[in-house]
Design an enzyme around this catalytic site. Structure first.
Site, PDB file in Angstrom:
ATOM      1  N   ASN A 290       3.446  -3.115  40.964  1.00  0.00           N
ATOM      2  CA  ASN A 290       3.600  -3.153  42.431  1.00  0.00           C
ATOM      3  C   ASN A 290       4.597  -3.437  42.768  1.00  0.00           C
ATOM      4  O   ASN A 290       4.925  -4.384  43.717  1.00  0.00           O
ATOM      5  CB  ASN A 290       2.437  -4.416  42.674  1.00  0.00           C
ATOM      6  CG  ASN A 290       0.919  -4.009  42.662  1.00  0.00           C
ATOM      7  OD1 ASN A 290       0.025  -4.550  42.025  1.00  0.00           O
ATOM      8  ND2 ASN A 290       0.549  -2.861  43.132  1.00  0.00           N
TER       9      ASN A 290
ATOM     10  N   GLU B 110       3.492   3.531  37.783  1.00  0.00           N
ATOM     11  CA  GLU B 110       2.907   3.094  39.252  1.00  0.00           C
ATOM     12  C   GLU B 110       3.919   2.443  39.996  1.00  0.00           C
ATOM     13  O   GLU B 110       3.838   1.073  39.640  1.00  0.00           O
ATOM     14  CB  GLU B 110       1.574   2.864  39.150  1.00  0.00           C
ATOM     15  CG  GLU B 110       1.052   2.846  40.601  1.00  0.00           C
ATOM     16  CD  GLU B 110      -0.757   2.340  40.385  1.00  0.00           C
ATOM     17  OE1 GLU B 110      -1.161   1.859  41.489  1.00  0.00           O
ATOM     18  OE2 GLU B 110      -1.187   2.611  39.333  1.00  0.00           O
TER      19      GLU B 110
ATOM     20  N   ASP C  24       1.310  -0.816  36.274  1.00  0.00           N
ATOM     21  CA  ASP C  24       1.614  -0.966  37.488  1.00  0.00           C
ATOM     22  C   ASP C  24       2.105  -2.316  38.003  1.00  0.00           C
ATOM     23  O   ASP C  24       1.316  -3.329  38.108  1.00  0.00           O
ATOM     24  CB  ASP C  24       0.162  -0.703  38.476  1.00  0.00           C
ATOM     25  CG  ASP C  24       0.242  -0.903  39.957  1.00  0.00           C
ATOM     26  OD1 ASP C  24       1.503  -0.959  40.423  1.00  0.00           O
ATOM     27  OD2 ASP C  24      -0.778  -1.055  40.377  1.00  0.00           O
TER      28      ASP C  24
ATOM     29  N   LYS D  30      -2.245  -3.685  34.934  1.00  0.00           N
ATOM     30  CA  LYS D  30      -1.714  -4.338  36.244  1.00  0.00           C
ATOM     31  C   LYS D  30      -0.812  -5.133  35.806  1.00  0.00           C
ATOM     32  O   LYS D  30      -0.829  -6.215  35.187  1.00  0.00           O
ATOM     33  CB  LYS D  30      -2.807  -5.094  36.781  1.00  0.00           C
ATOM     34  CG  LYS D  30      -2.180  -5.851  38.022  1.00  0.00           C
ATOM     35  CD  LYS D  30      -1.634  -4.930  38.929  1.00  0.00           C
ATOM     36  CE  LYS D  30      -2.896  -4.427  40.058  1.00  0.00           C
ATOM     37  NZ  LYS D  30      -2.201  -3.449  41.085  1.00  0.00           N
TER      38      LYS D  30
ATOM     39  N   ASP E  62      -6.842   6.486  47.686  1.00  0.00           N
ATOM     40  CA  ASP E  62      -8.271   5.734  47.670  1.00  0.00           C
ATOM     41  C   ASP E  62      -8.904   6.076  48.999  1.00  0.00           C
ATOM     42  O   ASP E  62      -8.505   6.180  50.267  1.00  0.00           O
ATOM     43  CB  ASP E  62      -7.589   4.170  47.795  1.00  0.00           C
ATOM     44  CG  ASP E  62      -9.092   3.593  47.844  1.00  0.00           C
ATOM     45  OD1 ASP E  62     -10.017   3.767  48.325  1.00  0.00           O
ATOM     46  OD2 ASP E  62      -8.893   2.372  47.503  1.00  0.00           O
TER      47      ASP E  62
ATOM     48  N   LYS F 116      -4.785   1.623  31.967  1.00  0.00           N
ATOM     49  CA  LYS F 116      -3.761   1.127  32.974  1.00  0.00           C
ATOM     50  C   LYS F 116      -3.561  -0.311  32.943  1.00  0.00           C
ATOM     51  O   LYS F 116      -4.758  -1.040  33.012  1.00  0.00           O
ATOM     52  CB  LYS F 116      -3.994   1.505  34.301  1.00  0.00           C
ATOM     53  CG  LYS F 116      -3.196   0.849  35.481  1.00  0.00           C
ATOM     54  CD  LYS F 116      -3.821   1.495  36.798  1.00  0.00           C
ATOM     55  CE  LYS F 116      -3.191   0.669  38.058  1.00  0.00           C
ATOM     56  NZ  LYS F 116      -3.405   1.366  39.342  1.00  0.00           N
TER      57      LYS F 116
END
Length: 449
Positions: A241, A264, A239, A211, A317, A209
């Site tokens: 965000n 994501e 991801d 970021k 999480d 993955k």
């Protein structure tokens, strides 16, 4: 007189701690040289110790301290009632807007994090030791679902720490290539691939993955394309965000199904619509599977996300949902034909063991769990930390979390915490060394100014 059926908690200690970090880049800026966490250590009348780890910050420390009257004197088997009492009577940080992490406002983490999860974990650790069972065996309706938990290699762009006067750690004794590359500036596809190869060599990761939310979307897509070329059999995800617009997300992801397994949080709120609505439109337009740890961090948010069919994978999480809450979500997702996973933040080895236990109890086909631990590897607080081998953590038959605290290391981490000038996360400070007067903007990748 009522007879106790399990040991009584006799002591609860809260240790705010710090560890060293790299100059990792995200939408929220640049990680500081230190990350902070809170560790709790419970002791029961038999002398056993139970451990819990949760996010750092002074408000979370204050929350944990307020829980002591609800915990000490209670049976370890009574942990569910203890958590209920904490939720009714424990201290909460004021001024929660309810926004959560939809726009990745890091200052909102303390409102999303369930600090009581650290107490739940520590009491379950003690209960597992009393019953001689791993925590995974005590979670959910079906206990242990798997004896190996797959993790993914969590890759980051890294800023050049030498362009700051901050105290970033620079190890000189490199036991392998991972020790070297995890502290070096990394802003190119070639650098990301080198990072992945080093992580694969040490940990055996076969899934990765990246970021995002750092560079232009086109550049981040080139990085994942390079990853797929280097690891053609790997599951790759990205991801950003929520940094991209809906239009940009559709354009960047179009025709990339053979490269990205899922994406994501590609896009955030815009034009008066929430991220849940925008991500539903993204899914309709692209057919991509979408994961989130931003728009479904509680059941009310999940209800709306599910109604709109905004997400396929909920990264529940345990620090956002609690251990039992995360597993409850896992059962619901499995029943509905959706997928469970878990997101992470910078953490020590107590959290790594916790993530493995929770994932071992999650039913169905789960997505590989992500972890920041590889960036902190070597800073363990326990004598026998769990190990990532061949991209997996094996669940042993050791009771509880299966680890034991090293008090000398814990106190040293607490000493480091007390020596640093800040305790709450702020990624703006370090970022301003690279872009003068930089300010967070949820719709602009951090290096795009």
């Amino acid at each position: 007189m009522k007879k106790n059926i399990s040991p009584i908690v006799t002591k609860m200690d809260v240790y705010p701690v710090a560890g060293y970090d790299s100059a990792l880049l995200t939408l929220s800026g640049c990680h500081s040289p230190y990350f902070t966490r809170n560790i709790i250590v419970l002791e029961d009348e038999t002398g056993n110790k139970g451990l819990g780890e949760i996010h750092g910050g002074e408000d979370i420390t204050k929350m944990l301290e307020s829980y002591k009257p609800f915990v000490v004197g209670q049976e370890v088997a009574n942990y569910r009632s203890v958590i209920t009492a904490i939720r009714k009577g424990g201290w909460d940080a004021p001024d929660d807007s309810g926004e959560g992490l939809q726009e990745l406002n890091i200052s909102n983490l303390k409102f999303v994090v369930k600090a009581e999860a650290a107490v739940e974990c520590a009491m379950m650790d003690l209960l597992g030791k009393f019953l001689n069972l791993p925590i995974a065996a005590l979670l959910g309706d079906g206990g242990i679902q798997r004896t190996e938990v797959e993790f993914l290699g969590y890759l980051f762009y890294i800023a050049d720490p030498n362009k700051t006067d901050l105290d970033y750690i620079q190890e000189t004794d490199h036991k392998d290539d991972w020790d070297r590359v995890r502290r070096l500036e990394t802003l190119t596809p070639e650098g990301i691939v080198a990072q992945a190869k080093a992580a694969h060599q040490r940990y055996g990761f076969t899934n990765f993955k990246l970021k995002g939310g750092v560079l232009k979307g086109e550049e981040e897509m080139r990085a994942v394309e390079a990853l797929k070329e280097a690891f053609p059999d790997a599951r790759i995800n990205l991801d950003p965000n929520g940094a991209w617009s809906l239009e940009e997300s559709i354009r960047l992801c179009e025709g990339k199904q053979d490269i990205l397994t899922y994406i994501e949080d590609p896009c955030g709120p815009e034009q008066g619509f929430s991220s849940r609505e925008i991500m539903a439109e993204f899914k309709d337009a692209t057919g991509f599977k979408v994961a989130t740890n931003m728009i479904a961090t509680n059941y009310r948010q999940f209800h709306h996300a599910a109604a709109l069919r905004s997400v396929d994978i909920v990264l529940a999480d345990p620090h956002f949902w609690t251990l039992n809450g995360s597993i409850r979500m896992a059962y619901l997702l499995n029943d509905w034909g959706l997928t469970w996973g878990s997101h992470s933040n910078n953490h020590f080895d107590i959290t790594l063991a916790t993530f493995a236990q929770v994932a071992a109890a999650a039913p169905g086909k789960i997505t590989p769990v992500d972890t920041h631990y590889i960036w902190q590897d070597g800073q363990e607080l326990c004598d026998n930390p769990v190990q990532i081998r061949d991209g997996k953590i094996k669940i042993s038959d050791k009771p509880g979390l299966g680890i034991e605290i090293n008090m000398e290391k814990l106190l040293k981490a607490n000493e480091l915490y007390n020596s640093i000038p800040y305790h709450d996360r702020d990624d703006t400070l370090a970022m301003q060394y690279f872009i003068k007067d930089w300010k967070f903007d949820s719709s602009r990748p951090c290096f795009v100014r």
